[in-house]
Design a protein around this motif. Structure first.
Motif, PDB file in Angstrom:
ATOM      1  N   SER A 193       0.809  -1.220   0.000  1.00  0.00           N
ATOM      2  CA  SER A 193       0.000   0.000   0.000  1.00  0.00           C
ATOM      3  C   SER A 193       0.841   1.268   0.000  1.00  0.00           C
ATOM      4  O   SER A 193       0.319   2.343  -0.301  1.00  0.00           O
TER       5      SER A 193
ATOM      6  N   ALA B 251      -8.213   4.026   3.531  1.00  0.00           N
ATOM      7  CA  ALA B 251      -8.946   2.941   4.184  1.00  0.00           C
ATOM      8  C   ALA B 251     -10.244   3.444   4.800  1.00  0.00           C
ATOM      9  O   ALA B 251     -11.264   2.732   4.799  1.00  0.00           O
TER      10      ALA B 251
ATOM     11  N   PHE C  44     -11.154  -1.867   1.482  1.00  0.00           N
ATOM     12  CA  PHE C  44      -9.694  -1.787   1.584  1.00  0.00           C
ATOM     13  C   PHE C  44      -9.299  -1.909   3.059  1.00  0.00           C
ATOM     14  O   PHE C  44      -9.800  -1.165   3.910  1.00  0.00           O
ATOM     15  N   HIS C  45      -8.409  -2.853   3.347  1.00  0.00           N
ATOM     16  CA  HIS C  45      -7.980  -3.097   4.725  1.00  0.00           C
ATOM     17  C   HIS C  45      -6.471  -2.872   4.808  1.00  0.00           C
ATOM     18  O   HIS C  45      -5.691  -3.542   4.129  1.00  0.00           O
ATOM     19  N   ARG C  46      -6.073  -1.951   5.628  1.00  0.00           N
ATOM     20  CA  ARG C  46      -4.644  -1.636   5.732  1.00  0.00           C
ATOM     21  C   ARG C  46      -4.013  -2.432   6.877  1.00  0.00           C
ATOM     22  O   ARG C  46      -4.629  -2.636   7.940  1.00  0.00           O
TER      23      ARG C  46
END
Length: 718
Positions: free
Chosen positions: A574, A653, A659-661
């Motif tokens: 990311s 996010a 979307f998963h950070r």
């Protein structure tokens, strides 16, 4: 490089052109530029291009005169096509000084350079000795940039390898043509005329030169680091020099104009290093500046019934000619001396006084090399040791003894390198099952695990080979690939699928993801390509900035496959170091990929990139720094110089629920510092990739964060 053949012995005296002392002086100017630009300015001067052009002029001219002369009745076919006399002279001219320097480099490497670099320098020693160093460097994408302690002491020998390949190729091809002319001339006498022979040579040489130039210009925008070293791209430079030897325009021009041409050409040669970025532009069209200027100097000073122009007489002055005579040895010596000095001092650049000292010592060593090594073994000039009374045996001479010594030392050097290679094979320790109580790794930071006093693993010598399993398994696509090579890890029979996609910084995590997948029953599919993170950029580049169209094609194919197979989530990077400032950022191209995947309903797990080690002197190669005596602290990085206080992907996010950070920075750094060794495990295997062993120590934390983002990945591993 400045090695070039002198006038041939084969042609009869009337066919041999007058000796050009001014071209020796031009060599002197060229080597001065090469050395000064290397030592002080960290730029490519164009001097090597001067040497290549001169070499082609002399060598092809020599072969042309041989071919013309060989048409006489006294020459048989075997004598016409026999390459050995010239090849023998090449060996005598090139190898003694080269092998002497290689032996010296190996000795100084052991004394000065960290053990982590011995193996690579050993391999470069073989590559240089066998004249394929240019392709060794091309394959390993080593840019010929400013000198620093991280450079190889043999990097400059790429030009020697290229020139040696040219000599051998030209020798074989042009002697073969000479043989064909000899045979055909028995039936068609007109083919034996000098004008016809010149025409045949001109057509062949010009055709290859044009093809080489077109190739160089094409590759300039495809893979410039490889192009810079590629013999196919460089051939046109000596070949156009050869064309001038085949046909020299003899226009009746006033001496003052010819002198002005020489002066203008010398100005171009002396200044082009400032206004042309040679690393980025040579051997493309801009290489015509030093090459064309060299051709002008040769033309302007050509022999005639009048004295040479004033500028060419200046080039023939004693100091310039003296320096030109040292050019080969000086070229060989100055670069490794500079690199060893910078390494010994632990600095990246030489100041004015240091540079002057390096050049002075290089000159002294070059003079000794020429007097005691080059001249005696070439047979050119009387050895200063000729007064020594050798045993009364016709074969025992200084040259013979020196040759035996060089061969013996070279063989010993080769044996030492091979022994070191075998030793390195035994250094690697199986770190897959280290005792976590002794080697907690990231758990020392994340869980405050105790760290006993032990030497770190893998050792600095072995950590460079501490690779993710996808590479050896054949699932890391190379730079040329455009189709993904899909690997299967985790639980191959799992009903859920996590796709790991991107470049080497995504690949790093496969060791931990494989273990998590096995433990929790999901499949991990890998889509990996060297230097190719997932990005929507239409014109991606490699790390050094060169275009990378294969990456774009590969990404399009990967995205099509992901959207067709629809994995349960895609795991990729990311963030990346911010090229416009300190710390890290989310590239816009990454966001384009995140939008496309999540827009198709595919969740994305974006993991924050690791901090790339560096200090105020530049990037840090962690294994090398540790092997040279560095510590976890001295080889580490200030956290704020590599990472923002908050993960840059946080805002994105918050806007995109698919979307998963993930951020494992606290498993790599303390609150203010990122050490090179954590929990008795070396963190990095090179300049910026995590070691596979350290990644395994992060498995528990990755499992915790991943299960929080994607509950189907299972409970946290304990």
């Amino acid at each position: 490089m400045p090695a070039s053949t002198d006038r041939p012995a084969t042609a009869t005296a009337p066919t041999v052109p007058a000796y050009r002392s001014d071209l020796d002086g031009l060599r002197g100017i060229a080597i001065a530029l090469v050395a000064c630009f290397h030592v002080w300015f960290g730029r490519v001067s164009g001097g090597v291009d001067v040497f290549l052009t001169l070499s082609g002029y002399f060598f092809i001219g020599s072969l042309l005169r041989h071919t013309i002369h060989s048409q006489s009745v006294s020459f048989g076919l075997a004598e016409t096509i026999n390459p050995w006399p010239r090849f023998q002279r090449l060996l005598k001219r090139l190898l003694p000084a080269l092998y002497t320097v290689l032996i010296g480099v190996v000795i100084l490497t052991v004394l000065v350079i960290a053990q982590t670099r011995w193996l690579n320098i050993g391999r470069e020693t073989f590559a240089s000795a066998l004249y394929y160093q240019n392709y060794y460097l091309a394959k390993n994408s080593q840019d010929y940039l400013a000198a620093s302690s991280a450079n190889s002491p043999l990097q400059h020998l790429w030009s020697m390898s290229m020139q040696g390949q040219f000599f051998v190729g030209a020798l074989i091809v042009l002697l073969a043509i000479a043989g064909l002319i000899k045979v055909a001339g028995r039936r068609y006498e007109m083919l034996t005329r000098a004008g016809v022979i010149r025409g045949v040579f001109a057509v062949v040489v010009a055709a290859v030169a044009v093809a080489s130039f077109v190739w160089a210009q094409h590759r300039l925008h495809v893979d410039q680091p490889f192009n810079y070293y590629d013999t196919r791209s460089r051939l046109w430079e000596p070949l156009v020099g050869g064309l001038l030897a085949i046909w020299m325009p003899r226009w009746p021009i006033a001496d003052r104009i010819r002198s002005a041409v020489t002066v203008a050409a010398l100005v171009l040669i002396a200044t082009c290093g400032w206004w042309i970025d040679g690393v980025a532009e040579y051997p493309g069209a801009l290489a015509w500046v030093p090459v064309g200027a060299t051709l002008l100097v040769i033309w302007a000073g050509q022999a005639s019934d009048r004295p040479a122009p004033a500028a060419n007489r200046m080039l023939a002055s004693r100091p310039a000619v003296w320096l030109g005579g040292l050019s080969y040895s000086l070229y060989l010596i100055h670069w490794p001396l500079l690199i060893f000095y910078l390494t010994w001092r632990g600095t990246q650049h030489a100041n004015v006084l240091e540079g002057a000292g390096i050049l002075a010592v290089s000159l002294g060593l070059a003079w000794l090399m020429k007097r005691y090594v080059e001249d005696p073994l070439r047979g050119g000039g009387r050895s200063s040791m000729a007064h020594i009374r050798w045993p009364a045996h016709p074969r025992i001479t200084y040259a013979a003894i020196l040759t035996v010594m060089l061969v013996a030392m070279s063989a010993g050097t080769a044996g030492a390198i091979r022994a070191w290679d075998r030793h390195m094979a035994t250094v690697t320790v199986d770190t897959a099952n280290l005792d976590p109580a002794l080697y907690p790794g990231a758990r020392a930071l994340l869980e405050n695990a105790p760290v006993p006093a032990l030497d770190p693993q893998p050792t600095p010598l072995a950590v460079a080979d501490d690779l993710p399993q996808t590479g050896p398994d054949g699932f890391m696509s190379d730079f040329a690939a455009t189709e993904p090579a899909i690997g299967v890890y985790g639980d191959p029979h799992g009903t859920r699928t996590l796709a790991l996609a991107g470049g080497s910084h995504a690949e790093m995590w496969i060791g931990a993801l494989d273990a998590i997948g096995k433990a929790n029953g999901f499949k991990v599919l890998t889509y990996l390509k060297m230097g190719c993170p997932l990005t929507s950029d239409e014109n991606p580049t490699k790390l050094e900035g060169t275009p990378y169209p294969e990456c774009r094609t590969w990404i399009l194919n990967v995205m099509a496959d992901l959207e067709r197979t629809r994995p349960d989530a895609v795991f990729t990077n990311s963030t990346r170091p911010d090229p416009s400032g300190a710390a890290d950022h989310v590239p816009q191209g990454y966001i384009g990929i995140f939008d496309e995947l999540t827009g198709a309903g595919i969740p994305v797990v974006g993991i924050r990139d690791d901090p790339w080690p560096h200090n105020d002197r530049g990037p840090i190669n962690t294994p090398e720094c540790l092997a040279a005596g560095g510590t976890a602290r001295s080889c580490g990085t200030v956290r704020t110089s590599a990472l923002h206080p908050v993960d840059p992907a946080t805002d994105y996010a918050a806007r995109n629920p698919l979307f998963h950070r993930l951020d494992l920075s606290d498993g790599l750094c303390t609150a203010d510092f990122c050490p090179a060794v954590v929990g008795n495990i070396i963190v990095y295997k090179d300049y910026h990739h995590l070691s596979a062993t350290y990644v395994r120590s992060l498995t528990r934390e990755l499992s915790r964060q991943l299960s929080a983002a994607l509950p189907w990945t299972g409970p946290e591993i304990h």
